[in-house]
Design a protein around this motif. Structure first.
Motif, PDB file in Angstrom:
ATOM      1  N   GLY A   4       0.919  -1.188  -0.204  1.00  0.00           N
ATOM      2  CA  GLY A   4       0.004   0.060   0.112  1.00  0.00           C
ATOM      3  C   GLY A   4       0.560   1.306  -0.038  1.00  0.00           C
ATOM      4  N   MET A   5       2.052   1.289   0.725  1.00  0.00           N
ATOM      5  CA  MET A   5       2.994   2.289   0.826  1.00  0.00           C
ATOM      6  C   MET A   5       3.361   2.814  -0.480  1.00  0.00           C
ATOM      7  SD  MET A   5       4.626   1.698   4.383  1.00  0.00           S
ATOM      8  CE  MET A   5       5.833   3.096   4.387  1.00  0.00           C
ATOM      9  N   LEU A   6       4.005   1.403  -1.279  1.00  0.00           N
ATOM     10  CA  LEU A   6       4.551   1.683  -2.295  1.00  0.00           C
ATOM     11  C   LEU A   6       3.459   2.334  -3.533  1.00  0.00           C
ATOM     12  CD1 LEU A   6       6.815  -1.531  -2.722  1.00  0.00           C
ATOM     13  CD2 LEU A   6       7.512   1.023  -2.445  1.00  0.00           C
ATOM     14  N   THR A   7       2.264   1.713  -3.394  1.00  0.00           N
ATOM     15  CA  THR A   7       1.222   2.268  -4.201  1.00  0.00           C
ATOM     16  C   THR A   7       1.022   3.655  -4.030  1.00  0.00           C
ATOM     17  OG1 THR A   7       0.046   0.070  -4.330  1.00  0.00           O
ATOM     18  CG2 THR A   7      -1.228   2.215  -5.207  1.00  0.00           C
ATOM     19  N   MET A   8       0.854   4.202  -2.805  1.00  0.00           N
ATOM     20  CA  MET A   8       0.851   5.310  -2.608  1.00  0.00           C
ATOM     21  C   MET A   8       1.896   6.537  -3.013  1.00  0.00           C
ATOM     22  SD  MET A   8      -1.221   5.631   1.095  1.00  0.00           S
ATOM     23  CE  MET A   8       0.028   4.632   1.936  1.00  0.00           C
ATOM     24  N   LEU A   9       3.377   5.827  -3.011  1.00  0.00           N
ATOM     25  CA  LEU A   9       4.337   6.521  -3.445  1.00  0.00           C
ATOM     26  C   LEU A   9       4.308   6.757  -4.978  1.00  0.00           C
ATOM     27  CD1 LEU A   9       7.224   7.514  -3.023  1.00  0.00           C
ATOM     28  CD2 LEU A   9       8.042   5.519  -3.184  1.00  0.00           C
ATOM     29  N   ARG A  10       3.959   5.536  -5.673  1.00  0.00           N
ATOM     30  CA  ARG A  10       3.878   5.704  -7.097  1.00  0.00           C
ATOM     31  C   ARG A  10       2.936   6.576  -7.482  1.00  0.00           C
ATOM     32  NH1 ARG A  10       2.086   0.970  -7.770  1.00  0.00           N
ATOM     33  NH2 ARG A  10       4.066  -0.128  -7.934  1.00  0.00           N
ATOM     34  N   LEU A  27       3.486  14.348  -8.404  1.00  0.00           N
ATOM     35  CA  LEU A  27       4.170  15.392  -7.931  1.00  0.00           C
ATOM     36  C   LEU A  27       5.350  15.737  -8.879  1.00  0.00           C
ATOM     37  CD1 LEU A  27       4.567  14.745  -4.077  1.00  0.00           C
ATOM     38  CD2 LEU A  27       3.306  16.708  -5.240  1.00  0.00           C
ATOM     39  N   VAL A  28       5.775  14.810  -9.636  1.00  0.00           N
ATOM     40  CA  VAL A  28       6.738  14.923 -10.616  1.00  0.00           C
ATOM     41  C   VAL A  28       6.140  16.002 -11.681  1.00  0.00           C
ATOM     42  CG1 VAL A  28       7.951  13.732 -12.308  1.00  0.00           C
ATOM     43  CG2 VAL A  28       8.142  12.974 -10.198  1.00  0.00           C
ATOM     44  N   GLY A  29       4.846  15.620 -12.093  1.00  0.00           N
ATOM     45  CA  GLY A  29       4.401  16.263 -12.905  1.00  0.00           C
ATOM     46  C   GLY A  29       4.229  17.911 -12.679  1.00  0.00           C
ATOM     47  N   VAL A  30       3.903  18.083 -11.318  1.00  0.00           N
ATOM     48  CA  VAL A  30       3.802  19.387 -10.910  1.00  0.00           C
ATOM     49  C   VAL A  30       5.158  20.174 -10.907  1.00  0.00           C
ATOM     50  CG1 VAL A  30       3.212  20.960  -8.755  1.00  0.00           C
ATOM     51  CG2 VAL A  30       1.980  19.081  -9.408  1.00  0.00           C
ATOM     52  N   LEU A  31       6.319  19.280 -10.608  1.00  0.00           N
ATOM     53  CA  LEU A  31       7.622  19.909 -10.509  1.00  0.00           C
ATOM     54  C   LEU A  31       8.140  20.143 -11.882  1.00  0.00           C
ATOM     55  CD1 LEU A  31       9.945  20.453  -8.844  1.00  0.00           C
ATOM     56  CD2 LEU A  31      10.910  18.002  -9.122  1.00  0.00           C
ATOM     57  N   GLN A  47       5.972   7.413 -14.207  1.00  0.00           N
ATOM     58  CA  GLN A  47       5.782   6.053 -13.487  1.00  0.00           C
ATOM     59  C   GLN A  47       7.109   5.273 -13.509  1.00  0.00           C
ATOM     60  OE1 GLN A  47       4.412   7.247 -16.416  1.00  0.00           O
ATOM     61  NE2 GLN A  47       4.532   5.815 -18.099  1.00  0.00           N
ATOM     62  N   MET A  48       8.211   5.795 -14.319  1.00  0.00           N
ATOM     63  CA  MET A  48       9.650   5.196 -14.603  1.00  0.00           C
ATOM     64  C   MET A  48      10.135   5.586 -13.133  1.00  0.00           C
ATOM     65  SD  MET A  48       9.546   2.930 -16.725  1.00  0.00           S
ATOM     66  CE  MET A  48      11.167   2.541 -16.405  1.00  0.00           C
ATOM     67  N   HIS A  49      10.059   6.926 -12.722  1.00  0.00           N
ATOM     68  CA  HIS A  49      10.682   7.199 -11.363  1.00  0.00           C
ATOM     69  C   HIS A  49      10.002   6.245 -10.147  1.00  0.00           C
ATOM     70  CE1 HIS A  49      12.684  10.934 -12.267  1.00  0.00           C
ATOM     71  NE2 HIS A  49      12.135  10.706 -13.410  1.00  0.00           N
ATOM     72  N   ALA A  50       8.943   5.989 -10.170  1.00  0.00           N
ATOM     73  CA  ALA A  50       7.851   5.305  -9.270  1.00  0.00           C
ATOM     74  C   ALA A  50       8.686   3.891  -9.256  1.00  0.00           C
ATOM     75  CB  ALA A  50       6.512   5.316  -9.561  1.00  0.00           C
ATOM     76  N   VAL A  69      12.399  -0.418 -22.291  1.00  0.00           N
ATOM     77  CA  VAL A  69      12.248   0.853 -22.181  1.00  0.00           C
ATOM     78  C   VAL A  69      13.034   1.681 -23.334  1.00  0.00           C
ATOM     79  CG1 VAL A  69      12.181   0.850 -19.400  1.00  0.00           C
ATOM     80  CG2 VAL A  69      14.732   0.981 -20.812  1.00  0.00           C
ATOM     81  N   ILE A  70      12.784   2.784 -23.197  1.00  0.00           N
ATOM     82  CA  ILE A  70      13.376   3.970 -24.165  1.00  0.00           C
ATOM     83  C   ILE A  70      13.827   5.072 -23.232  1.00  0.00           C
ATOM     84  CG2 ILE A  70      13.194   5.414 -26.157  1.00  0.00           C
ATOM     85  CD1 ILE A  70      10.900   3.581 -27.108  1.00  0.00           C
ATOM     86  N   TYR A  71      15.144   5.492 -23.098  1.00  0.00           N
ATOM     87  CA  TYR A  71      15.761   6.380 -22.327  1.00  0.00           C
ATOM     88  C   TYR A  71      16.737   7.103 -23.303  1.00  0.00           C
ATOM     89  CZ  TYR A  71      14.567   4.734 -17.624  1.00  0.00           C
ATOM     90  OH  TYR A  71      13.828   4.616 -16.291  1.00  0.00           O
ATOM     91  N   VAL A  72      16.983   8.403 -22.761  1.00  0.00           N
ATOM     92  CA  VAL A  72      17.930   9.191 -23.781  1.00  0.00           C
ATOM     93  C   VAL A  72      19.190   8.664 -23.228  1.00  0.00           C
ATOM     94  CG1 VAL A  72      16.670  11.204 -23.493  1.00  0.00           C
ATOM     95  CG2 VAL A  72      18.152  10.859 -21.505  1.00  0.00           C
TER      96      VAL A  72
END
Length: 221
Positions: free
Chosen positions: A8-14, A20-24, A56-59, A204-207
Protein backbone atom coordinates in the motif's frame (compact mmCIF):
# COMPACT_ATOMS: atom_id res chain seq x y z
CA UNK A 1 -5.52 3.54 12.76
CA UNK A 2 -3.15 0.82 11.43
CA UNK A 3 -0.21 1.65 9.21
CA UNK A 4 -0.63 0.70 5.54
CA UNK A 5 1.08 -2.43 4.21
CA UNK A 6 4.35 -2.16 2.26
CA UNK A 7 2.41 -2.74 -0.96
CA UNK A 8 0.00 0.00 0.00
CA UNK A 9 2.83 2.40 0.81
CA UNK A 10 4.51 1.71 -2.53
CA UNK A 11 1.22 2.24 -4.34
CA UNK A 12 0.77 5.60 -2.61
CA UNK A 13 4.39 6.49 -3.37
CA UNK A 14 3.89 5.62 -7.02
CA UNK A 15 0.79 7.78 -7.26
CA UNK A 16 2.50 10.62 -5.37
CA UNK A 17 5.48 10.53 -7.71
CA UNK A 18 3.23 10.59 -10.78
CA UNK A 19 1.40 13.65 -9.48
CA UNK A 20 4.27 15.56 -7.88
CA UNK A 21 6.78 14.98 -10.68
CA UNK A 22 4.20 16.40 -13.07
CA UNK A 23 3.86 19.49 -10.87
CA UNK A 24 7.62 19.82 -10.51
CA UNK A 25 8.25 19.46 -14.22
CA UNK A 26 5.96 22.38 -14.88
CA UNK A 27 8.27 24.42 -12.67
CA UNK A 28 11.63 23.07 -13.79
CA UNK A 29 10.94 23.03 -17.52
CA UNK A 30 9.59 26.61 -17.47
CA UNK A 31 13.09 28.03 -17.73
CA UNK A 32 13.57 26.06 -20.97
CA UNK A 33 10.20 25.99 -22.65
CA UNK A 34 6.51 26.62 -22.13
CA UNK A 35 3.23 26.53 -24.00
CA UNK A 36 -0.40 27.51 -23.75
CA UNK A 37 -1.51 24.08 -25.01
CA UNK A 38 -0.21 20.51 -25.15
CA UNK A 39 0.77 20.90 -28.80
CA UNK A 40 2.71 24.10 -28.10
CA UNK A 41 4.50 22.50 -25.15
CA UNK A 42 5.49 19.46 -27.20
CA UNK A 43 6.71 21.66 -30.04
CA UNK A 44 8.81 23.77 -27.66
CA UNK A 45 10.26 20.68 -25.98
CA UNK A 46 11.29 19.39 -29.41
CA UNK A 47 12.75 22.76 -30.40
CA UNK A 48 14.93 22.87 -27.29
CA UNK A 49 15.70 19.11 -27.48
CA UNK A 50 14.45 18.83 -23.90
CA UNK A 51 13.58 15.48 -22.34
CA UNK A 52 11.67 14.41 -19.26
CA UNK A 53 11.44 10.94 -17.75
CA UNK A 54 8.07 9.23 -17.57
CA UNK A 55 6.88 9.71 -13.96
CA UNK A 56 5.89 6.05 -13.65
CA UNK A 57 9.52 5.07 -14.34
CA UNK A 58 10.64 7.15 -11.37
CA UNK A 59 8.11 5.33 -9.21
CA UNK A 60 9.17 1.95 -10.58
CA UNK A 61 12.85 2.69 -9.92
CA UNK A 62 12.07 3.63 -6.32
CA UNK A 63 10.11 0.43 -5.91
CA UNK A 64 13.02 -1.63 -7.27
CA UNK A 65 15.46 0.10 -4.91
CA UNK A 66 13.10 0.31 -1.93
CA UNK A 67 14.78 -2.44 0.10
CA UNK A 68 18.17 -0.76 -0.41
CA UNK A 69 17.06 2.76 0.49
CA UNK A 70 16.76 2.06 4.20
CA UNK A 71 17.61 4.28 7.16
CA UNK A 72 21.33 5.07 7.03
CA UNK A 73 21.88 3.85 3.46
CA UNK A 74 24.16 5.57 0.94
CA UNK A 75 22.81 6.14 -2.57
CA UNK A 76 23.83 7.67 -5.89
CA UNK A 77 21.51 9.13 -8.55
CA UNK A 78 23.24 9.47 -11.93
CA UNK A 79 21.58 12.01 -14.21
CA UNK A 80 19.78 13.66 -11.31
CA UNK A 81 18.07 16.25 -13.55
CA UNK A 82 15.42 18.27 -11.72
CA UNK A 83 16.45 16.70 -8.40
CA UNK A 84 13.02 15.29 -7.61
CA UNK A 85 13.91 11.58 -7.64
CA UNK A 86 17.12 12.33 -5.75
CA UNK A 87 15.15 14.12 -3.04
CA UNK A 88 12.77 11.16 -2.80
CA UNK A 89 15.76 8.87 -2.29
CA UNK A 90 17.13 11.20 0.39
CA UNK A 91 13.86 11.05 2.29
CA UNK A 92 13.81 7.26 2.06
CA UNK A 93 17.32 6.81 3.54
CA UNK A 94 16.35 8.84 6.60
CA UNK A 95 18.25 11.32 8.72
CA UNK A 96 21.38 9.15 8.95
CA UNK A 97 21.55 8.30 5.24
CA UNK A 98 23.25 10.18 2.40
CA UNK A 99 22.36 10.60 -1.26
CA UNK A 100 24.44 12.14 -4.04
CA UNK A 101 22.84 13.38 -7.25
CA UNK A 102 25.17 14.02 -10.18
CA UNK A 103 24.46 15.62 -13.56
CA UNK A 104 26.89 17.04 -16.08
CA UNK A 105 24.76 20.09 -16.95
CA UNK A 106 25.80 22.75 -14.41
CA UNK A 107 22.75 24.91 -15.07
CA UNK A 108 20.46 21.96 -14.40
CA UNK A 109 22.28 21.17 -11.15
CA UNK A 110 21.83 24.77 -10.02
CA UNK A 111 18.12 24.57 -10.88
CA UNK A 112 17.76 21.27 -8.98
CA UNK A 113 19.35 22.86 -5.92
CA UNK A 114 16.82 25.68 -6.07
CA UNK A 115 14.02 23.13 -6.43
CA UNK A 116 15.08 21.26 -3.30
CA UNK A 117 15.69 24.47 -1.34
CA UNK A 118 12.16 25.64 -2.11
CA UNK A 119 10.67 22.37 -0.84
CA UNK A 120 12.96 21.09 1.95
CA UNK A 121 16.19 23.05 2.34
CA UNK A 122 17.29 20.96 5.33
CA UNK A 123 17.98 18.03 3.02
CA UNK A 124 20.87 20.06 1.61
CA UNK A 125 21.99 21.97 4.71
CA UNK A 126 22.22 18.77 6.75
CA UNK A 127 24.43 17.08 4.19
CA UNK A 128 21.85 14.35 3.73
CA UNK A 129 21.55 15.31 0.05
CA UNK A 130 24.32 16.57 -2.22
CA UNK A 131 23.80 17.73 -5.81
CA UNK A 132 26.90 18.15 -7.95
CA UNK A 133 27.97 18.67 -11.54
CA UNK A 134 30.13 15.95 -13.02
CA UNK A 135 30.41 12.97 -15.34
CA UNK A 136 28.00 10.44 -13.84
CA UNK A 137 29.49 7.64 -15.94
CA UNK A 138 32.45 7.80 -13.59
CA UNK A 139 30.21 7.75 -10.53
CA UNK A 140 31.26 9.63 -7.42
CA UNK A 141 34.04 7.68 -5.63
CA UNK A 142 34.11 10.14 -2.72
CA UNK A 143 30.73 8.87 -1.53
CA UNK A 144 31.20 5.18 -2.33
CA UNK A 145 30.43 2.42 -1.68
CA UNK A 146 26.71 2.76 -2.34
CA UNK A 147 23.83 0.60 -1.19
CA UNK A 148 21.72 1.83 -4.13
CA UNK A 149 22.54 3.39 -7.51
CA UNK A 150 20.00 4.74 -9.97
CA UNK A 151 20.95 5.75 -13.50
CA UNK A 152 18.45 7.94 -15.33
CA UNK A 153 19.81 7.39 -18.85
CA UNK A 154 20.66 4.46 -21.11
CA UNK A 155 24.21 3.16 -21.09
CA UNK A 156 25.45 1.52 -24.30
CA UNK A 157 27.43 -0.83 -22.06
CA UNK A 158 27.17 -1.35 -18.32
CA UNK A 159 29.33 1.33 -16.60
CA UNK A 160 32.04 -0.61 -14.78
CA UNK A 161 32.88 2.40 -12.60
CA UNK A 162 29.37 2.28 -11.15
CA UNK A 163 29.51 -1.46 -10.53
CA UNK A 164 32.84 -0.97 -8.75
CA UNK A 165 31.27 1.66 -6.48
CA UNK A 166 28.34 -0.59 -5.59
CA UNK A 167 28.55 -1.98 -2.06
CA UNK A 168 28.45 -5.77 -1.56
CA UNK A 169 24.77 -6.40 -0.95
CA UNK A 170 23.91 -3.28 -2.99
CA UNK A 171 21.69 -2.82 -6.04
CA UNK A 172 21.88 -0.72 -9.21
CA UNK A 173 19.06 -0.01 -11.67
CA UNK A 174 20.09 1.19 -15.14
CA UNK A 175 18.78 1.09 -18.69
CA UNK A 176 21.20 -0.69 -21.03
CA UNK A 177 21.19 -0.36 -24.81
CA UNK A 178 21.99 1.99 -27.65
CA UNK A 179 20.06 5.13 -28.51
CA UNK A 180 17.38 4.38 -31.09
CA UNK A 181 17.86 0.65 -30.63
CA UNK A 182 16.86 -2.06 -28.20
CA UNK A 183 17.05 -1.02 -24.53
CA UNK A 184 16.07 -2.78 -21.34
CA UNK A 185 15.88 -1.69 -17.73
CA UNK A 186 18.22 -3.93 -15.80
CA UNK A 187 18.86 -4.62 -12.14
CA UNK A 188 22.36 -5.43 -10.89
CA UNK A 189 22.77 -6.98 -7.45
CA UNK A 190 26.23 -7.38 -5.94
CA UNK A 191 26.40 -10.35 -3.60
CA UNK A 192 28.47 -10.30 -0.43
CA UNK A 193 31.34 -12.06 -2.23
CA UNK A 194 31.31 -9.46 -5.01
CA UNK A 195 29.49 -11.52 -7.64
CA UNK A 196 27.18 -9.50 -9.92
CA UNK A 197 23.71 -10.90 -10.56
CA UNK A 198 21.99 -9.31 -13.56
CA UNK A 199 18.20 -9.27 -13.98
CA UNK A 200 16.34 -7.83 -16.98
CA UNK A 201 13.21 -6.02 -15.81
CA UNK A 202 11.49 -4.59 -18.91
CA UNK A 203 11.99 -2.94 -22.28
CA UNK A 204 12.35 0.85 -22.08
CA UNK A 205 13.35 3.91 -24.11
CA UNK A 206 15.75 6.26 -22.32
CA UNK A 207 17.93 9.12 -23.52
CA UNK A 208 21.59 8.06 -23.87
CA UNK A 209 24.11 8.28 -21.05
CA UNK A 210 26.64 10.55 -22.68
CA UNK A 211 28.86 13.57 -22.07
CA UNK A 212 27.80 17.20 -21.76
CA UNK A 213 28.80 18.31 -25.25
CA UNK A 214 27.12 15.42 -27.04
CA UNK A 215 23.98 15.77 -24.95
CA UNK A 216 23.73 19.46 -25.81
CA UNK A 217 24.20 18.59 -29.50
CA UNK A 218 21.67 15.79 -29.23
CA UNK A 219 24.13 13.02 -30.16
CA UNK A 220 24.99 9.68 -28.59
CA UNK A 221 28.41 8.44 -27.56
Amino acid sequence: MPFPSLRGMLTMLRLSVIFLVGVLLVRTMAWTSSGNSHSQLVQNLKSYQATISAPQMHAYALECLNSHLYEGARALDVGSGSGYLTACMAKMVGATGTVVGIDHIQELVEQSIRNVQSDNATLLSSGRLTLIAGDGRRGYPEGAPYDAIHVGAAAAVVPQNLLDQLKPGGRMVVSVGVSGGSQSLQQFDKTLDGTIVRTTLMGVIYVPLTDREKQLRGHDL
